[in-house]
Enzyme design. Structure first.
Site, PDB file in Angstrom:
ATOM      1  CG  HIS A  69      11.127  42.696  44.329  1.00  0.00           C
ATOM      2  ND1 HIS A  69      10.504  41.747  43.549  1.00  0.00           N
ATOM      3  CD2 HIS A  69      10.192  43.120  45.242  1.00  0.00           C
ATOM      4  CE1 HIS A  69       9.252  41.597  43.974  1.00  0.00           C
ATOM      5  NE2 HIS A  69       9.041  42.410  44.998  1.00  0.00           N
ATOM      6  CE1 TYR A 116      10.236  45.459  42.177  1.00  0.00           C
ATOM      7  CE2 TYR A 116      11.421  47.173  40.984  1.00  0.00           C
ATOM      8  CZ  TYR A 116      11.115  45.843  41.167  1.00  0.00           C
ATOM      9  OH  TYR A 116      11.680  44.897  40.357  1.00  0.00           O
ATOM     10  CG  HIS A 154      10.522  38.139  42.979  1.00  0.00           C
ATOM     11  ND1 HIS A 154      10.737  38.941  41.885  1.00  0.00           N
ATOM     12  CD2 HIS A 154       9.450  37.376  42.650  1.00  0.00           C
ATOM     13  CE1 HIS A 154       9.855  38.665  40.945  1.00  0.00           C
ATOM     14  NE2 HIS A 154       9.055  37.721  41.389  1.00  0.00           N
ATOM     15  CE  LYS A 203      10.335  36.389  38.180  1.00  0.00           C
ATOM     16  NZ  LYS A 203      10.949  36.645  36.869  1.00  0.00           N
ATOM     17  CB  CYS A 224      14.711  38.496  41.946  1.00  0.00           C
ATOM     18  SG  CYS A 224      14.086  40.040  42.622  1.00  0.00           S
TER      19      CYS A 224
END
Length: 207
Positions: free
Chosen positions: A73, A109, A187, A193, A195
């Site tokens: 991420h 995380y 991700h 996304k 990310c």
């Protein structure tokens, strides 16, 4: 103009597992990035292997989900975000976002990697993280500081540092020595996304 001495340096970087691009004696962006990654690793060979190196398994949660995947991420923050306050302050702010703003019990995380390559532990690897909706059991989540305005197909070096590159590879290798990792993803492979701001499979291949 090509430089024969630089060609030898590029060859050495390549043999150590870094990605200097073509052996052409030209000091381009890939050669610079490879050299910076080598320096960030204090001259050690690149740790790029992702094959399982252990018979051990990490299990998460009461249901004991076996960990076989790492998801990468980014924090989606600007390069200078909280720079004066330092990495610890950045980590604390991300944890605040997750705990106070989202109501989670802890930062989502398991590991966070700062711009200088320093890493801070988040949730224990034996706890289920909160990185991807519907895809957290049996997964270790790693977050890179940076990535503001990135796209899913940017080069790693567009949004992150050579030190982060070296540390992320080292972190992946270290985790793969604790549990049998069979997949490393971004991700953006699990949600619409940008990310983490690059294509993780391509990055692993040195593309």
């Amino acid at each position: 103009m090509t430089n024969p001495a630089l060609s030898l340096i590029q060859t050495g970087l390549r043999d150590l597992g870094y990605q200097p691009g073509g052996i052409d004696g030209i000091f381009g962006g890939k050669t610079r990035g490879a050299a910076e990654a080598w320096l960030a690793a204090s001259g050690a060979p690149a740790e790029t292997s992702i094959a399982p190196d252990t018979t051990s398994i990490i299990y998460q949660g009461a249901a004991r989900y076996p960990v076989h995947e790492i998801v990468v991420h980014c924090s989606a923050t600007r390069p200078g975000w909280l720079e004066l306050e330092g990495f610890a302050a950045q980590f604390k702010e991300i944890r605040r976002w997750h705990v106070e703003d989202r109501g989670w019990r802890d930062i989502g995380y398991h590991w966070v990697i700062g711009r200088s390559g320093v890493v801070i532990a988040g949730r224990p690897e034996t706890e289920i993280g909160a990185g991807v909706v519907g895809h957290n059991s049996g997964v270790i989540h790693i977050c890179l500081i940076g990535g503001f305005g990135s796209t899913e197909n940017d080069a790693f070096s567009t949004n992150f540092t050579a030190a982060q590159d070296a540390r992320l590879r080292a972190q992946i290798q270290a985790i793969s020595m604790r549990t049998q990792i069979t997949r490393i993803s971004g991700h953006n492979e699990w949600a619409a996304k940008a990310c983490p701001g690059f294509n993780v499979p391509s990055w692993l291949k040195g593309a």
